[in-house]
Design a protein around this motif. Structure first.
Motif, PDB file in Angstrom:
ATOM      1  N   GLY A  61       0.796  -1.221   0.000  1.00  0.00           N
ATOM      2  CA  GLY A  61       0.000   0.000   0.000  1.00  0.00           C
ATOM      3  C   GLY A  61       0.828   1.270   0.000  1.00  0.00           C
ATOM      4  O   GLY A  61       0.282   2.370   0.086  1.00  0.00           O
ATOM      5  N   GLN A  76      -2.838   6.262   0.679  1.00  0.00           N
ATOM      6  CA  GLN A  76      -3.746   5.341   1.345  1.00  0.00           C
ATOM      7  C   GLN A  76      -2.982   4.418   2.291  1.00  0.00           C
ATOM      8  O   GLN A  76      -2.006   3.791   1.900  1.00  0.00           O
ATOM      9  CB  GLN A  76      -4.486   4.488   0.308  1.00  0.00           C
ATOM     10  CG  GLN A  76      -5.427   5.277  -0.567  1.00  0.00           C
ATOM     11  CD  GLN A  76      -6.618   5.785   0.204  1.00  0.00           C
ATOM     12  OE1 GLN A  76      -7.233   5.058   0.962  1.00  0.00           O
ATOM     13  NE2 GLN A  76      -6.952   7.043  -0.013  1.00  0.00           N
ATOM     14  N   LYS A  78      -3.109   1.008   4.767  1.00  0.00           N
ATOM     15  CA  LYS A  78      -3.874  -0.221   4.857  1.00  0.00           C
ATOM     16  C   LYS A  78      -4.865  -0.157   6.014  1.00  0.00           C
ATOM     17  O   LYS A  78      -4.548   0.370   7.082  1.00  0.00           O
ATOM     18  CB  LYS A  78      -2.945  -1.431   5.052  1.00  0.00           C
ATOM     19  CG  LYS A  78      -2.210  -1.853   3.791  1.00  0.00           C
ATOM     20  CD  LYS A  78      -1.576  -3.216   3.992  1.00  0.00           C
ATOM     21  CE  LYS A  78      -0.899  -3.694   2.719  1.00  0.00           C
ATOM     22  NZ  LYS A  78      -0.363  -5.059   2.865  1.00  0.00           N
ATOM     23  N   MET A 142     -12.515  -1.548  -2.417  1.00  0.00           N
ATOM     24  CA  MET A 142     -11.789  -2.264  -1.375  1.00  0.00           C
ATOM     25  C   MET A 142     -11.944  -3.781  -1.485  1.00  0.00           C
ATOM     26  O   MET A 142     -11.032  -4.527  -1.168  1.00  0.00           O
ATOM     27  CB  MET A 142     -12.287  -1.824   0.006  1.00  0.00           C
ATOM     28  CG  MET A 142     -12.274  -0.326   0.232  1.00  0.00           C
ATOM     29  SD  MET A 142     -10.618   0.378   0.235  1.00  0.00           S
ATOM     30  CE  MET A 142     -10.025  -0.191   1.819  1.00  0.00           C
ATOM     31  N   ARG A 232      -4.735  -2.880   0.358  1.00  0.00           N
ATOM     32  CA  ARG A 232      -5.558  -1.971   1.148  1.00  0.00           C
ATOM     33  C   ARG A 232      -5.916  -2.547   2.520  1.00  0.00           C
ATOM     34  O   ARG A 232      -6.436  -1.831   3.362  1.00  0.00           O
ATOM     35  CB  ARG A 232      -6.861  -1.658   0.391  1.00  0.00           C
ATOM     36  CG  ARG A 232      -6.648  -0.909  -0.915  1.00  0.00           C
ATOM     37  CD  ARG A 232      -6.461   0.579  -0.671  1.00  0.00           C
ATOM     38  NE  ARG A 232      -6.009   1.283  -1.862  1.00  0.00           N
ATOM     39  CZ  ARG A 232      -6.806   1.717  -2.827  1.00  0.00           C
ATOM     40  NH1 ARG A 232      -8.097   1.486  -2.748  1.00  0.00           N
ATOM     41  NH2 ARG A 232      -6.307   2.357  -3.849  1.00  0.00           N
TER      42      ARG A 232
END
Length: 242
Positions: A61, A76, A78, A142, A232
């Motif tokens: 990520g 972003q 995780k 996601m 993610r």
């Protein structure tokens, strides 16, 4: 910058180099990192070695790949998902300050396979609702979630209602009390179709969770198969002292 005498693999040294650029803010969130060609020329290594380093950081990520544009520093982090406690996707995202959303990929009322019928302890001839959705947080896909629910429990379920929080619908509209669930977790790889829905390169790693949920009294009411983006999500298990 690469120590070829070191026991540390070359690809991992490149990972550390990129991470150091991010930590020192030589590369900031949203910046495009050098191309594979640039890295191969800089470090005198193969493209395969560079690709492994970059993909490892994508999976973590730290970086994100955008098709046709390149690889960028990701903003972003995780999401940490505990493997204890039973919450739906919507409640989970809200609790983290993220905006949950869903994209309905399919809604059908049908006769289940033998596997699904056995898990939900359905009598012969009973039907199920199959709800397939891409689950989204703050605009980012996601997970892909496919849920099977006995139609006898929620006979008035519609596609519009199914694209909201199913747990809220079952408890508030159906009047049922959700009690517990059993789930398994394993690694998997996306198909071409799944990659499109999750907006990841084909062959990307995902975390596959299968969950069988029960109402009070031990009645199974939901079987769900979820594919979570490995870049993610990370799953956490807290182990008490024995």
């Amino acid at each position: 910058m690469i120590d070829r005498q070191s026991p540390i693999p070359v690809y991992f040294q490149i990972e550390q180099y990129i991470e150091n650029l991010i930590e020192t803010e030589d590369l900031k969130v949203g910046d495009r990192i050098p191309s594979e060609k640039e890295f191969t020329e800089q470090f005198h290594v193969s493209r395969m070695t560079v690709r492994q380093a970059v993909m490892d950081l994508v999976v973590q990520g730290i970086l994100v790949r955008l098709k046709g544009k390149g690889t960028f520093v990701s903003g972003q982090k995780k999401i940490e998902k505990p493997l204890t406690g039973l919450t739906g996707f919507t409640q989970e995202m809200v609790s983290r300050g993220l905006k949950p959303d869903s994209r309905l990929l399919g809604f059908n009322r049908l006769h289940p396979s033998e596997k699904i019928a056995a898990k939900l302890k359905l009598a012969e001839g009973q039907e199920i609702f199959e709800v397939k959705r891409t689950r989204i947080a703050d605009g980012y896909p996601m997970a892909i979630e496919t849920t099977f629910i006995p139609s006898v429990l929620v006979p008035e379920l519609t596609a519009e209602k199914a694209n909201q929080s199913l747990y809220d619908y079952i408890e508030k509209v159906g009047g049922f009390a959700i009690d517990h669930a059993e789930q398994t977790l394993e690694a998997s790889i996306v198909t071409i179709e799944e990659a499109k829905f999750l907006e990841v390169p084909k062959g990307s790693p995902v975390l596959l969770i299968e969950r069988l949920s029960f109402l009070k009294g031990g009645i199974p009411f939901e079987f769900t198969k979820s594919l979570y983006r490995a870049d993610r999500y990370k799953f956490i298990v807290r182990l008490p002292n024995a």
